[in-house]
Scaffold this motif. Structure first.
Motif, PDB file in Angstrom:
ATOM      1  N   THR A 119       0.816  -1.216   0.000  1.00  0.00           N
ATOM      2  CA  THR A 119       0.000   0.000   0.000  1.00  0.00           C
ATOM      3  C   THR A 119       0.850   1.267   0.000  1.00  0.00           C
ATOM      4  N   ARG A 120       2.169   1.132  -0.009  1.00  0.00           N
ATOM      5  CA  ARG A 120       3.049   2.286   0.146  1.00  0.00           C
ATOM      6  C   ARG A 120       3.443   2.891  -1.200  1.00  0.00           C
ATOM      7  N   PRO A 121       3.747   4.183  -1.224  1.00  0.00           N
ATOM      8  CA  PRO A 121       4.085   4.864  -2.498  1.00  0.00           C
ATOM      9  C   PRO A 121       5.279   4.244  -3.210  1.00  0.00           C
ATOM     10  N   TRP A 122       6.313   3.855  -2.482  1.00  0.00           N
ATOM     11  CA  TRP A 122       7.513   3.310  -3.119  1.00  0.00           C
ATOM     12  C   TRP A 122       7.221   1.994  -3.827  1.00  0.00           C
ATOM     13  N   TYR A 123       6.295   1.205  -3.276  1.00  0.00           N
ATOM     14  CA  TYR A 123       5.937  -0.082  -3.878  1.00  0.00           C
ATOM     15  C   TYR A 123       5.104   0.133  -5.139  1.00  0.00           C
ATOM     16  N   ASN A 124       4.045   0.903  -5.017  1.00  0.00           N
ATOM     17  CA  ASN A 124       3.134   1.089  -6.150  1.00  0.00           C
ATOM     18  C   ASN A 124       3.770   1.894  -7.277  1.00  0.00           C
ATOM     19  N   GLY A 125       4.713   2.791  -6.932  1.00  0.00           N
ATOM     20  CA  GLY A 125       5.386   3.543  -7.981  1.00  0.00           C
ATOM     21  C   GLY A 125       6.354   2.689  -8.780  1.00  0.00           C
ATOM     22  N   ALA A 126       7.086   1.813  -8.091  1.00  0.00           N
ATOM     23  CA  ALA A 126       8.113   1.020  -8.766  1.00  0.00           C
ATOM     24  C   ALA A 126       7.548  -0.202  -9.482  1.00  0.00           C
ATOM     25  N   ARG A 127       6.415  -0.682  -9.060  1.00  0.00           N
ATOM     26  CA  ARG A 127       5.888  -1.913  -9.646  1.00  0.00           C
ATOM     27  C   ARG A 127       5.496  -1.745 -11.110  1.00  0.00           C
ATOM     28  N   GLY A 128       5.310  -0.498 -11.551  1.00  0.00           N
ATOM     29  CA  GLY A 128       4.882  -0.260 -12.920  1.00  0.00           C
ATOM     30  C   GLY A 128       5.989   0.150 -13.869  1.00  0.00           C
ATOM     31  N   THR A 129       7.264   0.074 -13.442  1.00  0.00           N
ATOM     32  CA  THR A 129       8.352   0.504 -14.312  1.00  0.00           C
ATOM     33  C   THR A 129       9.601  -0.321 -14.062  1.00  0.00           C
ATOM     34  N   ASP A 130      10.403  -0.478 -15.113  1.00  0.00           N
ATOM     35  CA  ASP A 130      11.695  -1.155 -14.968  1.00  0.00           C
ATOM     36  C   ASP A 130      12.797  -0.191 -14.564  1.00  0.00           C
ATOM     37  N   GLU A 131      12.499   1.110 -14.532  1.00  0.00           N
ATOM     38  CA  GLU A 131      13.471   2.111 -14.126  1.00  0.00           C
ATOM     39  C   GLU A 131      13.395   2.328 -12.615  1.00  0.00           C
ATOM     40  N   LEU A 132      14.386   3.018 -12.078  1.00  0.00           N
ATOM     41  CA  LEU A 132      14.309   3.411 -10.681  1.00  0.00           C
ATOM     42  C   LEU A 132      13.146   4.385 -10.490  1.00  0.00           C
ATOM     43  N   PHE A 133      12.483   4.267  -9.371  1.00  0.00           N
ATOM     44  CA  PHE A 133      11.344   5.142  -9.080  1.00  0.00           C
ATOM     45  C   PHE A 133      11.663   5.964  -7.831  1.00  0.00           C
ATOM     46  N   TRP A 134      11.494   7.302  -7.951  1.00  0.00           N
ATOM     47  CA  TRP A 134      11.693   8.206  -6.823  1.00  0.00           C
ATOM     48  C   TRP A 134      10.330   8.717  -6.375  1.00  0.00           C
ATOM     49  N   THR A 135      10.019   8.533  -5.114  1.00  0.00           N
ATOM     50  CA  THR A 135       8.748   9.024  -4.595  1.00  0.00           C
ATOM     51  C   THR A 135       8.821  10.528  -4.345  1.00  0.00           C
ATOM     52  N   GLY A 136       7.659  11.119  -4.141  1.00  0.00           N
ATOM     53  CA  GLY A 136       7.632  12.446  -3.550  1.00  0.00           C
ATOM     54  C   GLY A 136       7.828  12.330  -2.046  1.00  0.00           C
ATOM     55  N   VAL A 137       7.713  13.443  -1.357  1.00  0.00           N
ATOM     56  CA  VAL A 137       7.878  13.427   0.101  1.00  0.00           C
ATOM     57  C   VAL A 137       6.645  12.798   0.745  1.00  0.00           C
TER      58      VAL A 137
END
Length: 243
Positions: free
Chosen positions: A183-201
């Protein structure tokens, strides 16, 4: 009513009067005109100098700002690059392993990365079933490990504490912990891309402090999804900005 003729002074030469008026005009007009010309010239030079100086100052300011922006960009990139490398190391080291095997590796690799990269706050790994391992700095140079075993029909959250020598000095379960990495931003952001994902604050669940996370995914040959993340607190960024 009678009107008299104007009196004409025959002793005054009109041509002489006109010459004297011209001489008077020349004596006064030329200096006044010269002064006016000098004032106009000075004003023109001042205006030109002002414009030239303004353009020079603006050009210098733009160059300074561009240089400062470039320097800040290089410094920030240099500061954030190690956490990004740490995520890649976690992904390359841990992907495709069973959850139990990942625990020991996360502790070993995570502890080494925490000691080598001071701006990192947490390192963790999760899978699509909600299993989760987190490593953070503990007391006296040791490490704290949070382990979530999210098996069907059974959930267990355990904290493991190790000293600087890697010896276990404490362990406790936390049945009140409801953390779900999925349920966390880092998980849901990265699961959709093969690139590194940077969250917002956002607010970290464990420390309850604001920060950002860089994360990456891996999907194995069987289609199972694994996520890896590294946290950086805003406090760490604030300390860096003051250097």
């Amino acid at each position: 009513m009678m009107t008299g003729n104007p009196v004409v002074d025959i002793n005054v030469d009109p041509l002489d009067v006109a010459r004297r008026r011209r001489r008077l005009l020349l004596r006064i007009g030329i200096p006044v005109g010269g002064v006016a010309l000098m004032v106009a010239t000075i004003l023109l030079i001042a205006f030109y100098s002002y414009r030239a100086n303004s353009d020079g100052v603006l050009a210098l300011s733009n160059d300074l700002l561009a240089t400062l922006e470039q320097r800040i960009g290089i410094e920030i990139s240099g500061y954030l690059a190690p956490p990004a490398r740490a995520v890649r190391i976690l992904r390359d080291t841990l992907h495709g392993r069973e959850f139990g095997d990942r625990l020991a590796l996360v502790e070993t690799v995570g502890g080494s990365l925490l000691r080598a990269i001071p701006q990192i706050t947490n390192l963790y790994a999760a899978d699509e079933n909600g299993n989760f391992v987190l490593v953070r700095r503990g007391e006296a140079g040791g490490d704290d490990v949070k382990l979530i075993e999210n098996q069907p029909g059974s959930r267990r959250v355990t904290w493991i504490h190790r000293n600087a020598a890697g010896e276990e000095i404490g362990r406790e379960d936390d049945p009140t912990d409801t953390y779900d990495p999925r349920t966390r931003p880092w998980y849901n952001g990265a699961r959709g891309t093969d690139e590194l994902f940077w969250t917002g604050v956002y607010i970290f669940t464990t420390e309850r402090t604001p920060g950002i996370t860089v994360s990456a995914r891996h999907r194995d040959a069987h289609g199972r999804l694994y996520l890896f993340g590294v946290d950086i607190t805003l406090d760490a960024l604030r300390i860096f900005s003051r250097r």
